[in-house]
Design a protein around this motif. Structure first.
Motif, PDB file in Angstrom:
ATOM      1  N   UNK A 192       0.826  -1.210   0.000  1.00  0.00           N
ATOM      2  CA  UNK A 192       0.000   0.000   0.000  1.00  0.00           C
ATOM      3  C   UNK A 192       0.857   1.255   0.000  1.00  0.00           C
ATOM      4  N   UNK A 193       1.941   1.210   0.748  1.00  0.00           N
ATOM      5  CA  UNK A 193       2.797   2.389   0.876  1.00  0.00           C
ATOM      6  C   UNK A 193       4.262   1.975   0.729  1.00  0.00           C
ATOM      7  N   UNK A 194       4.786   1.986  -0.497  1.00  0.00           N
ATOM      8  CA  UNK A 194       6.174   1.565  -0.732  1.00  0.00           C
ATOM      9  C   UNK A 194       7.220   2.455  -0.068  1.00  0.00           C
ATOM     10  N   UNK A 195       6.803   3.610   0.451  1.00  0.00           N
ATOM     11  CA  UNK A 195       7.773   4.479   1.122  1.00  0.00           C
ATOM     12  C   UNK A 195       8.102   3.987   2.529  1.00  0.00           C
ATOM     13  N   UNK A 196       7.383   2.962   3.009  1.00  0.00           N
ATOM     14  CA  UNK A 196       7.694   2.383   4.323  1.00  0.00           C
ATOM     15  C   UNK A 196       9.032   1.655   4.225  1.00  0.00           C
ATOM     16  N   UNK A 197       9.979   2.081   5.048  1.00  0.00           N
ATOM     17  CA  UNK A 197      11.317   1.485   5.030  1.00  0.00           C
ATOM     18  C   UNK A 197      11.735   0.922   6.389  1.00  0.00           C
ATOM     19  N   UNK A 198      10.836   0.954   7.341  1.00  0.00           N
ATOM     20  CA  UNK A 198      11.094   0.389   8.659  1.00  0.00           C
ATOM     21  C   UNK A 198       9.778   0.159   9.366  1.00  0.00           C
ATOM     22  N   UNK A 199       9.728  -0.852  10.240  1.00  0.00           N
ATOM     23  CA  UNK A 199       8.486  -1.230  10.917  1.00  0.00           C
ATOM     24  C   UNK A 199       8.700  -1.259  12.424  1.00  0.00           C
ATOM     25  N   UNK A 200       7.728  -0.732  13.157  1.00  0.00           N
ATOM     26  CA  UNK A 200       7.720  -0.814  14.622  1.00  0.00           C
ATOM     27  C   UNK A 200       6.443  -1.541  15.037  1.00  0.00           C
ATOM     28  N   UNK A 201       6.590  -2.562  15.861  1.00  0.00           N
ATOM     29  CA  UNK A 201       5.459  -3.345  16.348  1.00  0.00           C
ATOM     30  C   UNK A 201       5.017  -2.774  17.689  1.00  0.00           C
ATOM     31  N   UNK A 202       3.831  -2.175  17.725  1.00  0.00           N
ATOM     32  CA  UNK A 202       3.334  -1.594  18.979  1.00  0.00           C
ATOM     33  C   UNK A 202       3.013  -2.654  20.013  1.00  0.00           C
ATOM     34  N   UNK A 203       2.327  -3.698  19.595  1.00  0.00           N
ATOM     35  CA  UNK A 203       1.804  -4.693  20.530  1.00  0.00           C
ATOM     36  C   UNK A 203       2.918  -5.572  21.093  1.00  0.00           C
ATOM     37  N   UNK A 204       2.904  -5.777  22.397  1.00  0.00           N
ATOM     38  CA  UNK A 204       3.939  -6.595  23.036  1.00  0.00           C
ATOM     39  C   UNK A 204       3.762  -8.092  22.779  1.00  0.00           C
ATOM     40  N   UNK A 205       2.664  -8.470  22.125  1.00  0.00           N
ATOM     41  CA  UNK A 205       2.467  -9.864  21.741  1.00  0.00           C
ATOM     42  C   UNK A 205       2.995 -10.163  20.338  1.00  0.00           C
ATOM     43  N   UNK A 206       3.514  -9.159  19.648  1.00  0.00           N
ATOM     44  CA  UNK A 206       3.959  -9.336  18.269  1.00  0.00           C
ATOM     45  C   UNK A 206       5.437  -9.693  18.069  1.00  0.00           C
ATOM     46  N   UNK A 207       6.323  -9.478  19.052  1.00  0.00           N
ATOM     47  CA  UNK A 207       7.734  -9.813  18.827  1.00  0.00           C
ATOM     48  C   UNK A 207       8.017 -11.231  18.325  1.00  0.00           C
ATOM     49  N   UNK A 208       7.216 -12.255  18.687  1.00  0.00           N
ATOM     50  CA  UNK A 208       7.498 -13.586  18.131  1.00  0.00           C
ATOM     51  C   UNK A 208       7.438 -13.639  16.604  1.00  0.00           C
ATOM     52  N   UNK A 209       6.809 -12.634  16.006  1.00  0.00           N
ATOM     53  CA  UNK A 209       6.653 -12.622  14.552  1.00  0.00           C
ATOM     54  C   UNK A 209       7.588 -11.615  13.872  1.00  0.00           C
ATOM     55  N   UNK A 210       8.439 -10.949  14.640  1.00  0.00           N
ATOM     56  CA  UNK A 210       9.296  -9.896  14.089  1.00  0.00           C
ATOM     57  C   UNK A 210      10.230 -10.423  13.009  1.00  0.00           C
ATOM     58  N   UNK A 211      10.847 -11.568  13.270  1.00  0.00           N
ATOM     59  CA  UNK A 211      11.795 -12.100  12.291  1.00  0.00           C
ATOM     60  C   UNK A 211      11.094 -12.451  10.985  1.00  0.00           C
ATOM     61  N   UNK A 212       9.933 -13.070  11.076  1.00  0.00           N
ATOM     62  CA  UNK A 212       9.220 -13.455   9.854  1.00  0.00           C
ATOM     63  C   UNK A 212       8.717 -12.227   9.103  1.00  0.00           C
ATOM     64  N   UNK A 213       8.358 -11.182   9.831  1.00  0.00           N
ATOM     65  CA  UNK A 213       7.963  -9.928   9.177  1.00  0.00           C
ATOM     66  C   UNK A 213       9.152  -9.338   8.434  1.00  0.00           C
ATOM     67  N   UNK A 214      10.315  -9.341   9.071  1.00  0.00           N
ATOM     68  CA  UNK A 214      11.518  -8.810   8.430  1.00  0.00           C
ATOM     69  C   UNK A 214      11.892  -9.627   7.193  1.00  0.00           C
ATOM     70  N   UNK A 215      11.779 -10.956   7.312  1.00  0.00           N
ATOM     71  CA  UNK A 215      12.099 -11.808   6.174  1.00  0.00           C
ATOM     72  C   UNK A 215      11.129 -11.577   5.015  1.00  0.00           C
ATOM     73  N   UNK A 216       9.851 -11.361   5.335  1.00  0.00           N
ATOM     74  CA  UNK A 216       8.835 -11.195   4.300  1.00  0.00           C
ATOM     75  C   UNK A 216       8.896  -9.830   3.623  1.00  0.00           C
ATOM     76  N   UNK A 217       9.367  -8.828   4.371  1.00  0.00           N
ATOM     77  CA  UNK A 217       9.375  -7.459   3.836  1.00  0.00           C
ATOM     78  C   UNK A 217      10.771  -6.958   3.471  1.00  0.00           C
ATOM     79  N   UNK A 218      11.796  -7.592   4.030  1.00  0.00           N
ATOM     80  CA  UNK A 218      13.160  -7.123   3.810  1.00  0.00           C
ATOM     81  C   UNK A 218      13.494  -5.877   4.606  1.00  0.00           C
ATOM     82  N   UNK A 219      12.675  -5.543   5.617  1.00  0.00           N
ATOM     83  CA  UNK A 219      12.853  -4.303   6.369  1.00  0.00           C
ATOM     84  C   UNK A 219      13.265  -4.565   7.816  1.00  0.00           C
TER      85      UNK A 219
END
Length: 241
Positions: A192-219
């Motif tokens: 939706x927004x290709x200008x996104x170049x970094x991601x911050x996960x607000x929810x404290x239940x989301x860190x288990x998925x951080x690596x997979x998010x990085x792998x999927x987005x390259x960010x």
């Protein structure tokens, strides 16, 4: 002499966490899973802390109670820093930091200005939150967001399986489906927004998925555990060399 933990997580009250959310707490990387850290963390339940008093109707009484509890832990147990078990505690950041004797970092949202600086002002920080409608300017202001900060928020509240944890707290949850929803939300955000170049996960239940998010987005992805890691390094709980 027995080594005491230096960092304390102020948690929701026992019995106030929806049964479905407890599934996430057991995952490696979850903020309230002691196995997520290479050093000991103290965890303390705060009476009255729950979805209602933190997310839906932030409570001044709860803030006052957290301040009293934190200062008591500093004096009696030598705690050197505090964080919390819910990113929406960001709304209490100024109140806690101004009143507690040691550093307080309530939410991973504190890392959004940092992420903006390292990706450049012309790029966007993507924020993934448990519920977009509940994240307000008051939360952002408390975490030091400048008026010209370039960010976009993406919520999980419309994800079918994720939303069960809030709307159907006793329902059976398909954890594989939850993972697909979370990673899918991140991928869709970039599309939706290709200008996104970094991601911050607000929810404290989301860190288990951080690596997979990085792998999927390259960010690069920041969350509450990266923030706890910073403080662990600062306080000498772990070292790089």
């Amino acid at each position: 002499m027995e080594k005491k933990p230096k960092i304390c997580i102020l948690r929701w009250e026992g019995g106030k966490v929806p049964e479905a959310l407890l599934n996430l707490e057991m995952l490696p990387g979850n903020s309230t899973n002691p196995a997520s850290y290479p050093f000991e963390i103290k965890m303390v339940q705060v009476p009255g802390a729950c979805m209602e008093t933190v997310m839906y109707n932030p409570s001044q009484k709860l803030l006052n109670d957290m301040i009293d509890m934190a200062n008591k832990l500093v004096k009696e147990e030598g705690i050197k820093a505090f964080t919390t078990s819910c990113g929406f505690n960001a709304i209490f950041q100024k109140g806690l930091a101004d009143a507690v004797e040691v550093p307080v970092f309530t939410s991973s949202l504190l890392q959004v200005p940092f992420m903006q600086q390292i990706i450049g002002r012309d790029n966007t920080v993507g924020i993934i939150t448990a519920n977009k409608s509940l994240l307000t300017k008051e939360h952002f202001d408390a975490c030091g967001f400048a008026d010209d900060l370039n960010f976009e928020v993406f919520g999980l509240e419309d994800c079918k399986e994720w939303s069960k944890m809030f709307n159907e707290p006793d329902a059976s949850i398909d954890m594989d489906a939850v993972e697909k929803e979370i990673v899918g939300t991140a991928v869709a955000a970039i599309e939706k927004n290709p200008s996104i170049k970094g991601i911050v996960l607000e929810c404290t239940d989301l860190p288990p998925y951080a690596r997979k998010i990085s792998e999927a987005t390259g960010l690069p992805v920041l969350d509450i555990t990266t923030l706890i890691g910073y403080m662990g390094l600062c306080l000498g709980e772990m070292k790089m060399f």
